[in-house]
Design a protein around this motif. Structure first.
Motif, PDB file in Angstrom:
ATOM      1  N   ASN A 251      15.488  38.500  44.835  1.00 40.76           N
ATOM      2  CA  ASN A 251      14.126  38.904  45.117  1.00 40.76           C
ATOM      3  C   ASN A 251      13.551  39.189  44.031  1.00 40.76           C
ATOM      4  O   ASN A 251      12.192  38.762  43.738  1.00 40.76           O
ATOM      5  N   ALA A 252      14.006  39.412  42.699  1.00 42.79           N
ATOM      6  CA  ALA A 252      13.687  39.547  41.373  1.00 42.79           C
ATOM      7  C   ALA A 252      13.721  38.346  40.609  1.00 42.79           C
ATOM      8  O   ALA A 252      13.265  38.518  39.412  1.00 42.79           O
ATOM      9  N   SER A 253      14.248  37.200  41.167  1.00 38.48           N
ATOM     10  CA  SER A 253      14.407  35.876  40.691  1.00 38.48           C
ATOM     11  C   SER A 253      15.333  36.141  39.219  1.00 38.48           C
ATOM     12  O   SER A 253      15.269  35.452  38.274  1.00 38.48           O
ATOM     13  N   LEU A 254      16.310  37.111  39.541  1.00 37.38           N
ATOM     14  CA  LEU A 254      17.177  36.971  38.439  1.00 37.38           C
ATOM     15  C   LEU A 254      18.518  36.126  38.627  1.00 37.38           C
ATOM     16  O   LEU A 254      19.584  36.711  39.070  1.00 37.38           O
ATOM     17  N   ILE A 255      18.348  34.777  38.504  1.00 37.49           N
ATOM     18  CA  ILE A 255      19.702  34.068  38.884  1.00 37.49           C
ATOM     19  C   ILE A 255      20.776  34.192  38.081  1.00 37.49           C
ATOM     20  O   ILE A 255      21.894  34.086  38.504  1.00 37.49           O
ATOM     21  N   SER A 256      20.428  34.658  36.864  1.00 36.15           N
ATOM     22  CA  SER A 256      21.731  35.002  36.017  1.00 36.15           C
ATOM     23  C   SER A 256      22.535  36.241  36.308  1.00 36.15           C
ATOM     24  O   SER A 256      23.507  36.273  36.426  1.00 36.15           O
ATOM     25  N   ASP A 257      21.740  37.159  36.613  1.00 31.83           N
ATOM     26  CA  ASP A 257      22.363  38.314  37.448  1.00 31.83           C
ATOM     27  C   ASP A 257      23.184  38.056  38.824  1.00 31.83           C
ATOM     28  O   ASP A 257      24.178  38.436  38.860  1.00 31.83           O
ATOM     29  N   ILE A 258      22.540  36.957  39.372  1.00 30.10           N
ATOM     30  CA  ILE A 258      23.324  36.591  40.768  1.00 30.10           C
ATOM     31  C   ILE A 258      24.737  35.873  40.165  1.00 30.10           C
ATOM     32  O   ILE A 258      25.839  36.086  40.762  1.00 30.10           O
ATOM     33  N   VAL A 259      24.650  35.107  39.316  1.00 30.53           N
ATOM     34  CA  VAL A 259      25.762  34.318  38.857  1.00 30.53           C
ATOM     35  C   VAL A 259      26.856  35.333  38.398  1.00 30.53           C
ATOM     36  O   VAL A 259      28.082  35.082  38.708  1.00 30.53           O
ATOM     37  N   LEU A 260      26.217  36.416  37.734  1.00 23.71           N
ATOM     38  CA  LEU A 260      27.368  37.216  37.146  1.00 23.71           C
ATOM     39  C   LEU A 260      28.056  38.029  38.298  1.00 23.71           C
ATOM     40  O   LEU A 260      29.540  38.233  38.300  1.00 23.71           O
ATOM     41  N   ALA A 261      27.476  38.428  39.264  1.00 24.48           N
ATOM     42  CA  ALA A 261      27.839  39.014  40.244  1.00 24.48           C
ATOM     43  C   ALA A 261      28.657  38.296  41.148  1.00 24.48           C
ATOM     44  O   ALA A 261      29.829  38.819  41.595  1.00 24.48           O
ATOM     45  N   LEU A 262      28.550  36.961  41.277  1.00 24.41           N
ATOM     46  CA  LEU A 262      29.348  36.219  42.252  1.00 24.41           C
ATOM     47  C   LEU A 262      30.883  36.012  41.201  1.00 24.41           C
ATOM     48  O   LEU A 262      31.870  35.894  41.926  1.00 24.41           O
ATOM     49  N   ILE A 263      30.732  36.187  39.960  1.00 20.74           N
ATOM     50  CA  ILE A 263      31.980  36.049  39.163  1.00 20.74           C
ATOM     51  C   ILE A 263      32.756  37.426  39.506  1.00 20.74           C
ATOM     52  O   ILE A 263      34.006  37.353  39.708  1.00 20.74           O
ATOM     53  N   TYR A 264      32.085  38.332  39.375  1.00 24.77           N
ATOM     54  CA  TYR A 264      32.985  39.740  39.543  1.00 24.77           C
ATOM     55  C   TYR A 264      33.393  39.693  41.096  1.00 24.77           C
ATOM     56  O   TYR A 264      34.501  40.292  41.213  1.00 24.77           O
ATOM     57  N   VAL A 265      32.532  39.109  41.874  1.00 23.76           N
ATOM     58  CA  VAL A 265      33.055  39.234  43.341  1.00 23.76           C
ATOM     59  C   VAL A 265      34.540  38.238  43.392  1.00 23.76           C
ATOM     60  O   VAL A 265      35.250  38.664  44.113  1.00 23.76           O
ATOM     61  N   GLY A 266      34.404  37.095  42.728  1.00 21.18           N
ATOM     62  CA  GLY A 266      35.428  36.309  42.837  1.00 21.18           C
ATOM     63  C   GLY A 266      36.628  36.934  42.155  1.00 21.18           C
ATOM     64  O   GLY A 266      37.911  36.775  42.570  1.00 21.18           O
ATOM     65  N   ILE A 267      36.556  37.628  40.973  1.00 24.73           N
ATOM     66  CA  ILE A 267      37.751  38.265  40.247  1.00 24.73           C
ATOM     67  C   ILE A 267      38.299  39.339  41.055  1.00 24.73           C
ATOM     68  O   ILE A 267      39.514  39.551  41.338  1.00 24.73           O
ATOM     69  N   VAL A 268      37.498  40.113  41.845  1.00 23.14           N
ATOM     70  CA  VAL A 268      37.894  41.296  42.477  1.00 23.14           C
ATOM     71  C   VAL A 268      38.651  40.833  43.889  1.00 23.14           C
ATOM     72  O   VAL A 268      39.504  41.321  44.112  1.00 23.14           O
TER      73      VAL A 268
END
Length: 290
Positions: A251-268
């Motif tokens: 919603n805030a158009s922070l695409i880099s934050d989304i990518v970082l979160a997806l990396i964390y999701v995969g690692i966890v």
């Protein structure tokens, strides 16, 4: 006769094996080679994928950020994962821990109920014929389809998310447990009859050890589905959690934050799977399939 012929040469001591001469360096070489064999392939592949990613996203007008831009944009989130500014403005570590807490509750309930129902279905032909069709129908319902019903029933987002995890993870646990129970060798059952084991003894000494490999296969599938479900559910229910963090970043158009979160999701998710697999190997060690 020549006196030299009567002289028997003294046997020479065999040369010491290389391991006996220098066990330390050899051990280090073997350990290093083993680590290299395991670490080198994923490292090379990861670096190659990062390079391709950077090349595809480095040009002007690229819709997605490259890895270098992701690190630059999210460095504060990476370097300070435990900040807490109140409300939903907390670090990535707190977001992940909040999601893991919901997963722990829902998954634990699914393990207890799933193993119990799996044992019932595996032991009783009548229960299998009555419950198996119902399970086969309910397990095909998408996880998020349960969310509106759970919100209507619980009137609260947190127990609703836990229920979605529970209803998502329980089906593979039930199915794998029932298959394991039905596949217990008949010799094991005969031994139980000869020893005249009561129900509790048969359950703890025969049934669970024999079916443990099947049970933990279901548990591994269930924990993966739980982690998938919580991320999707949190996008809709809100609050602190990695799923809502991704939706809020969108919603805030922070695409880099989304990518970082997806990396964390995969690692966890990877570590959750490995943790259940490790427990499974320890529990099933010494069994026929372990």
């Amino acid at each position: 006769m020549n006196a030299k012929a009567n002289i028997t040469a003294a046997p020479q001591a065999p040369a010491a094996a290389p391991e006996a001469q220098s066990p330390g360096p050899l051990w280090w070489r073997r350990t290093g080679n083993a680590l290299l064999d395991k670490a080198l392939p994923p490292t090379v592949i990861t670096l190659f994928c990062l390079l391709i990613w950077e090349m595809l996203c480095a040009g002007e007008g690229a819709a997605l950020p490259g890895p270098i831009q992701v690190v630059n944009d999210t460095w504060e989130l990476i370097s300070n994962p435990f900040y807490d500014n109140g409300g939903n403005d907390v670090g990535m570590a707190w977001q992940i821990l909040a999601s893991l807490e919901r997963v722990a509750w829902g998954y634990s309930l699914a393990v207890v109920a799933g193993v119990s129902l799996g044992v019932l279905v595996g032991q009783s032909t009548w229960a299998m014929r009555g419950l198996d069709p119902l399970f086969q129908v309910l397990r095909t319902v998408p996880p998020l389809a349960w969310l509106p019903l759970s919100l209507a029933g619980f009137q609260d987002s947190n127990p609703s998310a836990i229920f979605v995890i529970f209803i998502t993870a329980i089906w593979p646990i039930i199915i794998n447990t029932s298959v394991g129970i039905r596949n217990i060798p008949e010799d094991y059952r005969n031994v139980a009859r000869v020893l005249r084991l009561n129900g509790l003894e048969y359950f703890s000494k025969i049934m669970l050890p024999a079916a443990a490999p099947y049970i933990f296969s279901g548990l591994r599938i269930g924990v993966g589905l739980s982690w998938l479900a919580i991320v999707a559910a949190e996008m809709l229910v809100g609050g602190v959690g990695i799923g809502f963090f991704i939706w809020d970043a969108w919603n805030a158009s922070l695409i880099s934050d989304i990518v970082l979160a997806l990396i964390y999701v995969g690692i966890v998710g990877f570590f959750l799977d490995r943790l259940v697999a490790l427990v499974g190997r320890l529990v099933t060690r010494g069994t026929s399939a372990g």
